[in-house]
Motif scaffolding. Structure first.
Motif, PDB file in Angstrom:
ATOM      1  N   HIS A  11       0.807  -1.222   0.000  1.00 56.35           N
ATOM      2  CA  HIS A  11       0.000   0.000   0.000  1.00 56.35           C
ATOM      3  C   HIS A  11       0.842   1.274   0.000  1.00 56.35           C
ATOM      4  N   PHE A  12       2.062   1.239  -0.548  1.00 57.77           N
ATOM      5  CA  PHE A  12       2.892   2.435  -0.650  1.00 57.77           C
ATOM      6  C   PHE A  12       3.555   2.492  -2.019  1.00 57.77           C
ATOM      7  N   ILE A  13       3.810   3.718  -2.482  1.00 55.82           N
ATOM      8  CA  ILE A  13       4.549   3.975  -3.720  1.00 55.82           C
ATOM      9  C   ILE A  13       5.808   4.753  -3.358  1.00 55.82           C
ATOM     10  N   GLN A  14       6.934   4.365  -3.950  1.00 59.71           N
ATOM     11  CA  GLN A  14       8.184   5.089  -3.714  1.00 59.71           C
ATOM     12  C   GLN A  14       8.558   5.895  -4.953  1.00 59.71           C
ATOM     13  N   VAL A  15       8.872   7.159  -4.741  1.00 61.88           N
ATOM     14  CA  VAL A  15       9.337   8.050  -5.797  1.00 61.88           C
ATOM     15  C   VAL A  15      10.791   8.398  -5.496  1.00 61.88           C
ATOM     16  N   SER A  16      11.656   8.290  -6.499  1.00 63.78           N
ATOM     17  CA  SER A  16      13.077   8.574  -6.292  1.00 63.78           C
ATOM     18  C   SER A  16      13.613   9.443  -7.421  1.00 63.78           C
ATOM     19  N   ILE A  17      14.603  10.263  -7.087  1.00 65.34           N
ATOM     20  CA  ILE A  17      15.294  11.124  -8.047  1.00 65.34           C
ATOM     21  C   ILE A  17      16.791  10.938  -7.843  1.00 65.34           C
ATOM     22  N   LYS A  18      17.464  10.466  -8.882  1.00 68.37           N
ATOM     23  CA  LYS A  18      18.908  10.205  -8.794  1.00 68.37           C
ATOM     24  C   LYS A  18      19.659  11.144  -9.727  1.00 68.37           C
ATOM     25  N   ASP A  19      20.734  11.748  -9.215  1.00 65.85           N
ATOM     26  CA  ASP A  19      21.557  12.638 -10.031  1.00 65.85           C
ATOM     27  C   ASP A  19      22.986  12.106 -10.084  1.00 65.85           C
ATOM     28  N   GLU A  20      23.810  12.791 -10.845  1.00 66.85           N
ATOM     29  CA  GLU A  20      25.222  12.426 -10.973  1.00 66.85           C
ATOM     30  C   GLU A  20      26.106  13.539 -10.429  1.00 66.85           C
ATOM     31  N   GLY A  21      25.624  14.181  -9.369  1.00 62.51           N
ATOM     32  CA  GLY A  21      26.360  15.293  -8.783  1.00 62.51           C
ATOM     33  C   GLY A  21      27.509  14.855  -7.904  1.00 62.51           C
ATOM     34  N   GLU A  22      27.944  15.796  -7.042  1.00 62.92           N
ATOM     35  CA  GLU A  22      29.110  15.542  -6.203  1.00 62.92           C
ATOM     36  C   GLU A  22      28.829  14.598  -5.049  1.00 62.92           C
ATOM     37  N   GLY A  23      27.563  14.309  -4.776  1.00 61.58           N
ATOM     38  CA  GLY A  23      27.216  13.381  -3.702  1.00 61.58           C
ATOM     39  C   GLY A  23      27.282  14.027  -2.332  1.00 61.58           C
ATOM     40  N   ILE A  24      26.886  13.260  -1.333  1.00 65.43           N
ATOM     41  CA  ILE A  24      26.849  13.735   0.052  1.00 65.43           C
ATOM     42  C   ILE A  24      27.691  12.807   0.910  1.00 65.43           C
ATOM     43  N   PRO A  25      28.653  13.317   1.663  1.00 61.06           N
ATOM     44  CA  PRO A  25      29.442  12.455   2.550  1.00 61.06           C
ATOM     45  C   PRO A  25      28.551  11.685   3.511  1.00 61.06           C
ATOM     46  N   HIS A  26      28.945  10.456   3.809  1.00 61.56           N
ATOM     47  CA  HIS A  26      28.109   9.586   4.642  1.00 61.56           C
ATOM     48  C   HIS A  26      27.825  10.215   6.012  1.00 61.56           C
ATOM     49  N   GLY A  27      28.794  10.899   6.585  1.00 59.91           N
ATOM     50  CA  GLY A  27      28.607  11.469   7.919  1.00 59.91           C
ATOM     51  C   GLY A  27      27.630  12.621   7.957  1.00 59.91           C
ATOM     52  N   GLN A  28      27.263  13.180   6.799  1.00 63.05           N
ATOM     53  CA  GLN A  28      26.359  14.317   6.761  1.00 63.05           C
ATOM     54  C   GLN A  28      24.945  13.949   6.317  1.00 63.05           C
ATOM     55  N   GLN A  29      24.746  12.703   5.911  1.00 65.24           N
ATOM     56  CA  GLN A  29      23.443  12.318   5.380  1.00 65.24           C
ATOM     57  C   GLN A  29      22.350  12.330   6.444  1.00 65.24           C
ATOM     58  N   ALA A  30      22.709  12.025   7.702  1.00 68.06           N
ATOM     59  CA  ALA A  30      21.690  11.996   8.763  1.00 68.06           C
ATOM     60  C   ALA A  30      21.147  13.388   9.056  1.00 68.06           C
ATOM     61  N   ALA A  31      21.950  14.428   8.795  1.00 65.62           N
ATOM     62  CA  ALA A  31      21.535  15.797   9.127  1.00 65.62           C
ATOM     63  C   ALA A  31      21.014  16.565   7.931  1.00 65.62           C
ATOM     64  N   ILE A  32      20.954  15.932   6.766  1.00 63.51           N
ATOM     65  CA  ILE A  32      20.610  16.649   5.542  1.00 63.51           C
ATOM     66  C   ILE A  32      19.194  17.210   5.575  1.00 63.51           C
ATOM     67  N   PHE A  33      18.302  16.582   6.388  1.00 64.06           N
ATOM     68  CA  PHE A  33      16.914  17.043   6.456  1.00 64.06           C
ATOM     69  C   PHE A  33      16.663  17.970   7.645  1.00 64.06           C
ATOM     70  N   ASP A  34      17.734  18.390   8.341  1.00 60.19           N
ATOM     71  CA  ASP A  34      17.571  19.312   9.461  1.00 60.19           C
ATOM     72  C   ASP A  34      17.366  20.733   8.954  1.00 60.19           C
ATOM     73  N   ARG A  35      16.718  21.543   9.791  1.00 54.99           N
ATOM     74  CA  ARG A  35      16.481  22.933   9.435  1.00 54.99           C
ATOM     75  C   ARG A  35      17.797  23.690   9.282  1.00 54.99           C
ATOM     76  N   PHE A  36      17.896  24.492   8.224  1.00 53.75           N
ATOM     77  CA  PHE A  36      19.027  25.367   7.945  1.00 53.75           C
ATOM     78  C   PHE A  36      20.334  24.614   7.710  1.00 53.75           C
ATOM     79  N   TYR A  37      20.251  23.297   7.508  1.00 51.13           N
ATOM     80  CA  TYR A  37      21.494  22.561   7.298  1.00 51.13           C
ATOM     81  C   TYR A  37      21.961  22.743   5.857  1.00 51.13           C
ATOM     82  N   ARG A  38      23.225  23.039   5.697  1.00 48.19           N
ATOM     83  CA  ARG A  38      23.844  23.122   4.376  1.00 48.19           C
ATOM     84  C   ARG A  38      25.102  22.258   4.381  1.00 48.19           C
ATOM     85  N   ILE A  39      25.280  21.468   3.313  1.00 45.70           N
ATOM     86  CA  ILE A  39      26.496  20.659   3.216  1.00 45.70           C
ATOM     87  C   ILE A  39      27.722  21.556   3.180  1.00 45.70           C
TER      88      ILE A  39
END
Length: 349
Positions: free
Chosen positions: A269-297
């Motif tokens: 009963h769920f649909i997953q939508v994904s968007i994949k790019d070929e950019g510079e990527g995100i370091p593993h240690g910063q992925q947990a905070a990527i959805f925090d307010r005002f967070y910038r890589i």
């Protein structure tokens, strides 16, 4: 008087009363002196043994209460990580277990309060920084206009007005984002979903950014099943989530890169939508905070190039409002894949 002393004293008094009653009874039984002495001695020894046994058996109760008392003092002093051992009678073990649970819950509550206070301070600092820059720009341009520095240069005059308008729009956008995020996090945003086809929503957004995609010469690969079931969403909100992720992917993609957009069934009963790019990527240690307010890589990025850092936080709150999940899979230098899930619409029975 301590509880243990009280118990032992109460037992001793009751034994003494019992012995007196027994001695009086013995004296009325026409016993010989030897029999009386024997019975009195046995009764006295049994009474003393009862008092001693009571003294020994109440020790675990006293220890349990003492440990609980020590822990309450630590809690009063602000320490919640200690734990009471489970000793003594079963009732005291249950009390100690519930006390430990209460202590753990208090510790978790205070950790959340500390975290919330830290987040509040960071929010105030970030908001102040993001408001200060456009306000300073507006102030400087307004002062230049007031001083008639550019009044004779019509082209520069219009440029100044355009810059003031642009900074004003950015301020309004930041305030709107803050207001929306606060409503979402406070649970004040009404949830009024309706059935919607994801393919049309995705195609509409792709059409709106077609010029940007063409300018960067990006190749877009869209994969959507022919018979995709409708999802139960608020279309405007989900369109904002998809737009934020798509615009981020376009911004970070290299010229001539590839974007992969996929929608597929995910769990029941769920649909997953994904968007994949070929950019510079995100370091593993910063992925947990990527959805925090005002967070910038990259903290050095300005609002012009990187936004205020609220888009992903708003996207996360919107997806949670729809009872879905959102996340990212990425490696530094290997691109990023952002995804979110939405519930499938089911007709009410």
């Amino acid at each position: 008087m301590k509880l243990r002393t009280y118990f032992v004293l109460a037992n001793a008094v009751s034994i003494a009363v019992l012995l007196i009653c027994l001695f009086i009874s013995y004296s009325e039984m026409l016993l010989t002196q030897a029999q009386f002495v024997w019975l009195a001695s046995v009764t006295g020894v049994v009474g003393l043994f009862s008092v001693f046994l009571h003294f020994i058996l109440t020790k675990p109760i006293e220890k349990s209460l003492r440990l609980l008392t020590d822990e309450t003092r630590q809690i009063a002093a602000g320490t919640f990580n200690a734990e009471v051992p489970l000793i003594g009678p079963s009732e005291f073990q249950t009390l100690a277990r519930q006390f430990n649970d209460m202590s753990a819950n208090l510790q978790a509550s205070f950790e959340r309060i500390r975290s919330a206070e830290q987040n509040r301070r960071e929010l105030v600092a970030n908001v102040s920084h993001d408001l200060r820059t456009p306000l300073a720009s507006i102030q400087s341009y307004v002062e230049a206009l007031q001083d008639e520095v550019v009044v004779k240069d019509d082209y520069t005059f219009k440029q100044y007005l355009a810059t003031i308008q642009l900074e004003t729009v950015r301020l309004a956008g930041l305030i709107h984002d803050l207001f929306e995020l606060s409503r979402l996090e406070a649970g004040a945003e009404p949830f009024e979903p309706e059935p919607c086809d994801l393919d049309s929503l995705i195609l509409q957004k792709l059409q709106s950014v077609a010029l940007t995609i063409e300018q960067k010469r990006l190749h877009v690969d869209v994969s959507i099943p022919d018979r995709m079931p409708p999802v139960n969403i608020m279309p405007f909100k989900i369109q904002r989530v998809f737009a934020n992720l798509l615009e981020n992917a376009i911004r970070h993609s290299p010229d001539g890169g590839k974007l992969t957009i996929c929608a597929e069934p995910h769990r029941e009963h769920f649909i997953q939508v994904s968007i994949k790019d070929e950019g510079e990527g995100i370091p593993h240690g910063q992925q947990a905070a990527i959805f925090d307010r005002f967070y910038r890589i990259d903290p050095s990025r300005s609002r012009q190039s990187g936004g205020a850092g609220l888009g992903l936080a708003i996207a996360k709150s919107i997806i949670r409002l729809h009872r879905g999940d959102i996340g990212v899979e990425s490696e530094a230098g290997g691109g990023s894949r952002f995804w979110f899930t939405l519930p499938v619409y089911s007709k009410p029975s």
